[in-house]
Design a protein around this motif. Structure first.
Motif, PDB file in Angstrom:
ATOM      1  N   UNK A 104       0.816  -1.228   0.000  1.00 11.97           N
ATOM      2  CA  UNK A 104       0.000   0.000   0.000  1.00 11.97           C
ATOM      3  C   UNK A 104       0.842   1.268   0.000  1.00 11.97           C
ATOM      4  N   UNK A 105       0.485   2.185  -0.904  1.00 11.10           N
ATOM      5  CA  UNK A 105       1.168   3.475  -0.949  1.00 11.10           C
ATOM      6  C   UNK A 105       0.524   4.471   0.010  1.00 11.10           C
ATOM      7  N   UNK A 106      -0.801   4.372   0.170  1.00 12.49           N
ATOM      8  CA  UNK A 106      -1.526   5.282   1.066  1.00 12.49           C
ATOM      9  C   UNK A 106      -2.339   4.450   2.042  1.00 12.49           C
ATOM     10  N   UNK A 107      -2.107   4.667   3.328  1.00  3.27           N
ATOM     11  CA  UNK A 107      -2.781   3.914   4.393  1.00  3.27           C
ATOM     12  C   UNK A 107      -3.446   4.897   5.339  1.00  3.27           C
ATOM     13  N   UNK A 108      -4.661   4.564   5.777  1.00  2.00           N
ATOM     14  CA  UNK A 108      -5.357   5.358   6.787  1.00  2.00           C
ATOM     15  C   UNK A 108      -5.715   4.447   7.953  1.00  2.00           C
ATOM     16  N   UNK A 109      -5.340   4.866   9.148  1.00  2.00           N
ATOM     17  CA  UNK A 109      -5.635   4.119  10.375  1.00  2.00           C
ATOM     18  C   UNK A 109      -6.645   4.924  11.184  1.00  2.00           C
ATOM     19  N   UNK A 110      -7.912   4.489  11.134  1.00  2.37           N
ATOM     20  CA  UNK A 110      -8.973   5.223  11.817  1.00  2.37           C
ATOM     21  C   UNK A 110      -9.017   4.874  13.297  1.00  2.37           C
ATOM     22  N   UNK A 111      -9.396   5.879  14.119  1.00  6.33           N
ATOM     23  CA  UNK A 111      -9.397   5.708  15.576  1.00  6.33           C
ATOM     24  C   UNK A 111      -8.057   5.133  16.002  1.00  6.33           C
ATOM     25  N   UNK A 112      -6.995   5.839  15.633  1.00  7.52           N
ATOM     26  CA  UNK A 112      -5.621   5.318  15.765  1.00  7.52           C
ATOM     27  C   UNK A 112      -5.105   5.324  17.192  1.00  7.52           C
ATOM     28  N   UNK A 113      -5.791   6.014  18.106  1.00 10.95           N
ATOM     29  CA  UNK A 113      -5.317   6.034  19.485  1.00 10.95           C
ATOM     30  C   UNK A 113      -3.928   6.627  19.585  1.00 10.95           C
ATOM     31  N   UNK A 114      -3.049   5.937  20.291  1.00 15.67           N
ATOM     32  CA  UNK A 114      -1.683   6.420  20.476  1.00 15.67           C
ATOM     33  C   UNK A 114      -0.747   6.150  19.320  1.00 15.67           C
ATOM     34  N   UNK A 115      -1.281   5.639  18.201  1.00 12.43           N
ATOM     35  CA  UNK A 115      -0.473   5.497  16.990  1.00 12.43           C
ATOM     36  C   UNK A 115       0.403   4.258  16.926  1.00 12.43           C
ATOM     37  N   UNK A 116       0.158   3.296  17.775  1.00 12.09           N
ATOM     38  CA  UNK A 116       1.013   2.103  17.800  1.00 12.09           C
ATOM     39  C   UNK A 116       0.959   1.341  16.468  1.00 12.09           C
ATOM     40  N   UNK A 117      -0.248   1.038  16.006  1.00 17.42           N
ATOM     41  CA  UNK A 117      -0.395   0.349  14.724  1.00 17.42           C
ATOM     42  C   UNK A 117       0.008   1.259  13.572  1.00 17.42           C
ATOM     43  N   UNK A 118      -0.340   2.532  13.653  1.00 14.36           N
ATOM     44  CA  UNK A 118      -0.019   3.488  12.593  1.00 14.36           C
ATOM     45  C   UNK A 118       1.470   3.483  12.295  1.00 14.36           C
ATOM     46  N   UNK A 119       2.270   3.613  13.327  1.00 12.85           N
ATOM     47  CA  UNK A 119       3.728   3.655  13.159  1.00 12.85           C
ATOM     48  C   UNK A 119       4.271   2.310  12.688  1.00 12.85           C
ATOM     49  N   UNK A 120       3.687   1.224  13.170  1.00  9.00           N
ATOM     50  CA  UNK A 120       4.134  -0.096  12.729  1.00  9.00           C
ATOM     51  C   UNK A 120       3.922  -0.259  11.227  1.00  9.00           C
ATOM     52  N   UNK A 121       2.794   0.234  10.707  1.00 15.10           N
ATOM     53  CA  UNK A 121       2.523   0.116   9.271  1.00 15.10           C
ATOM     54  C   UNK A 121       3.411   1.044   8.445  1.00 15.10           C
ATOM     55  N   UNK A 122       3.929   2.104   9.062  1.00 13.96           N
ATOM     56  CA  UNK A 122       4.813   3.023   8.344  1.00 13.96           C
ATOM     57  C   UNK A 122       6.100   2.333   7.907  1.00 13.96           C
ATOM     58  N   UNK A 123       6.458   1.250   8.586  1.00 13.13           N
ATOM     59  CA  UNK A 123       7.670   0.507   8.235  1.00 13.13           C
ATOM     60  C   UNK A 123       7.569  -0.136   6.856  1.00 13.13           C
TER      61      UNK A 123
END
Length: 252
Positions: free
Chosen positions: A45-64
């Protein structure tokens, strides 16, 4: 007198946001969630959206993975924590927004992957839930993926009362879930226990009607796949022996 104007969301995500963050930071299924997301995504995925991301734990993991990731949450407390976590990462951003409104989706544009993990469905009425799902599906590119993870209502048919107890040292969390047959819903309570105080947050989860959801996906030209959590086991309908269910939509 207690403040009856407060909703359970006010209590969970604002007044006691620090307790929610402590618990979410200690979840042990992050690696399994990331591995599952990789397994069901047809292309990087080139563009990812993490809804209700909270503290960003999953968001940052997917950035890898290398794509651009946007985390969305309506809590200032969570977003401040998430921005600190993502310090130095050029491909991560966070936005304040409510996933039930149309505006946030218009601002985000078209994306390859949208995630809403850790109980997506049941908090809102059917009209709100349908609008949320349709907004997500309309933002997906061709072969884009929507992932919704939730408590599995089917498991309460054979086991109408469920509870879990987690011990984090200075903080304990007891979760109680009970089937409410008269309202066809799940009565829930999170009880935070600390040496100095106990916090009780009651809420309710409406029934997840898989046939209604399947109809929405079909109308939006999206294939629906059903899994029992992040274990990769696929089913024709939510299995009664799993406490979690993960819905995956792939835009055709």
């Amino acid at each position: 007198m207690p403040d009856t104007s407060k909703t359970w969301m006010d209590m969970m995500f604002r007044e006691h946001a620090d307790l929610f963050l402590k618990v979410s930071e200690r979840r042990t299924d992050l690696d399994a969630a990331v591995a599952f997301l990789k397994s069901i995504t047809p292309r990087p995925p080139e563009r990812i959206v993490d809804l209700a991301c909270g503290g960003g734990r999953l968001t940052v993991a997917m950035a890898a993975w290398g794509g651009h990731v946007t985390g969305v949450d309506m809590s200032d407390e969570f977003l401040a924590y998430a921005w600190a976590r993502a310090a130095g990462l050029a491909n991560v951003e966070f936005r304040k927004g409510d996933m039930l409104t149309d505006q946030i989706y218009e601002e985000l544009g078209d994306v390859d992957l949208i995630t809403r993990l850790y109980t997506s469905l049941g908090y809102f009425n059917e009209r709100q839930e349908e609008r949320f799902i349709r907004n997500c599906l309309k933002r997906l590119k061709n072969n884009g993926v929507l992932v919704l993870d939730s408590i599995n209502h089917a498991s309460f048919l054979s086991n109408p009362y469920q509870e879990t107890k987690s011990d984090y040292g200075d903080l304990k969390l007891h979760e109680y879930y009970s089937r409410n047959e008269s309202h066809d819903s799940i009565d829930c309570a999170w009880v935070y226990k600390r040496p100095e105080a106990e916090v009780v947050i009651p809420f309710s989860l409406g029934k997840m009607d898989i046939n209604r959801i399947r109809g929405i996906f079909n109308e939006e030209r999206t294939d629906l796949r059903i899994f029992s959590g992040f274990d990769g086991a696929e089913h024709a309908s939510p299995p009664g022996d799993s406490t979690r269910v993960t819905l995956v939509g792939i835009k055709t």
